[in-house]
Design a protein around this motif. Sequence first.
Motif, short mmCIF file in Angstrom:
data_model
loop_
_atom_site.label_atom_id
_atom_site.label_comp_id
_atom_site.label_asym_id
_atom_site.label_seq_id
_atom_site.Cartn_x
_atom_site.Cartn_y
_atom_site.Cartn_z
N TYR A 165 47.77 -93.40 -30.17
CA TYR A 165 48.08 -93.32 -28.65
C TYR A 165 48.78 -94.68 -28.04
O TYR A 165 49.69 -94.80 -27.62
CB TYR A 165 46.73 -93.08 -27.79
N TRP A 182 47.74 -90.35 -19.13
CA TRP A 182 47.91 -89.63 -19.99
C TRP A 182 46.65 -89.81 -21.09
O TRP A 182 46.34 -88.70 -21.70
CB TRP A 182 49.16 -90.32 -20.94
N SER A 322 48.97 -82.73 -25.43
CA SER A 322 49.44 -84.34 -24.95
C SER A 322 50.99 -84.24 -24.75
O SER A 322 51.14 -85.08 -23.93
CB SER A 322 48.86 -84.97 -26.36
N LEU A 326 51.89 -85.48 -21.34
CA LEU A 326 52.95 -86.55 -20.93
C LEU A 326 53.85 -86.37 -20.04
O LEU A 326 54.42 -87.13 -19.49
CB LEU A 326 53.17 -87.27 -22.43
N ARG A 330 54.60 -88.13 -16.49
CA ARG A 330 55.78 -88.94 -16.33
C ARG A 330 56.59 -88.38 -15.13
O ARG A 330 57.21 -89.09 -14.32
CB ARG A 330 56.67 -89.15 -17.64
#
Length: 333
Positions: A165, A182, A322, A326, A330
């Motif tokens: 990550y 996240w 994920s 993400l 965003r």
Amino acid sequence: MVSVRGSIVPGLALLVGLGLGARLFAAIVPLNHLLLAILLGLAVGNLVGVPETVRAGVGTHKLWLKTGIVLTGASVALDRVVAAGPKLLVLVAGALTATVLLVEALSRLAFRIDGETGSLLAAGSGVCGVSAVVAVAESIDADETTVAYAATTILLFDAVTLVAYPAVGTALALPDRTFGIWAGLTMFSTGPVTAAGFAVSETAGEWAVLVKLVRNAAIGLVAVAYAGVYASTSGESAGGDRGTVARLWTPFPKFVVGFVAVVAIANLGLLSGAEIDSLANAADWLFLLAFAGLGLEIRLDDLRETGYRPVLVVLVALLAVSSVGLAVVRTVF
């Protein structure tokens, strides 16, 4: 007199030594001191081992992690949390639900893993790692071998995501808040989430912890839900109201209450700037002890014994959730 074998002092001394070593190496190696504490612990634990005389002290690392998280509440600006509150709750609910359902579907339909193992993998991936595995296992009376199988798989991904990550965050030049949210949404266990967040920055760490604690708070609901599903399929009673309340409270992470209390105290203006800085510094040292202990407990031999099917299930689900998570974070933030 307390015997050396039963004392926590030798283990605490080892944690402190590893923490100080991480601080020294951080001045030479371009890595965050918290990540270095984990790596040093992992190296010592797997190359030298953890003698019986230090196990009691090393075992306190979870206490230092929880205490450190509570103290980070002093640095949380409540106005920012309130502003993002509704969006965060929706994101957490969506990520948790999507992960649990996806892991269940992959386990049962694509990889033909037995129901109990799939459920434990889903809970561990979606809620809060091994803690959720154990809580749901107790609620559905899962076999001990199944629990060990699922827990080892989750621990494998804790170790991988702890490194992956921050690397992805750096490669994509993610803003600190975006990275923290996240990581808190999609990583599994509280320790690795905290380590990854603070390895990037203090702001990323605060948001990662905040979002992760919201996820953790759902552990009781998930345990009750699984208990009801498995009871209904077996024709048993799921229990009365008193049993439901107990199922909700028993797995609930109690340190969340302390975190919320410290957030409230700090945001009411009851702490000076110097006092908040002191608490943040204390939390950083406690995290050093916690992450050194986390590294000491990672067993590479155990991780190598994990079967490929549960690993593939969790990997596919993690990549999907994920990636989508993400993109959503965003966009929203």
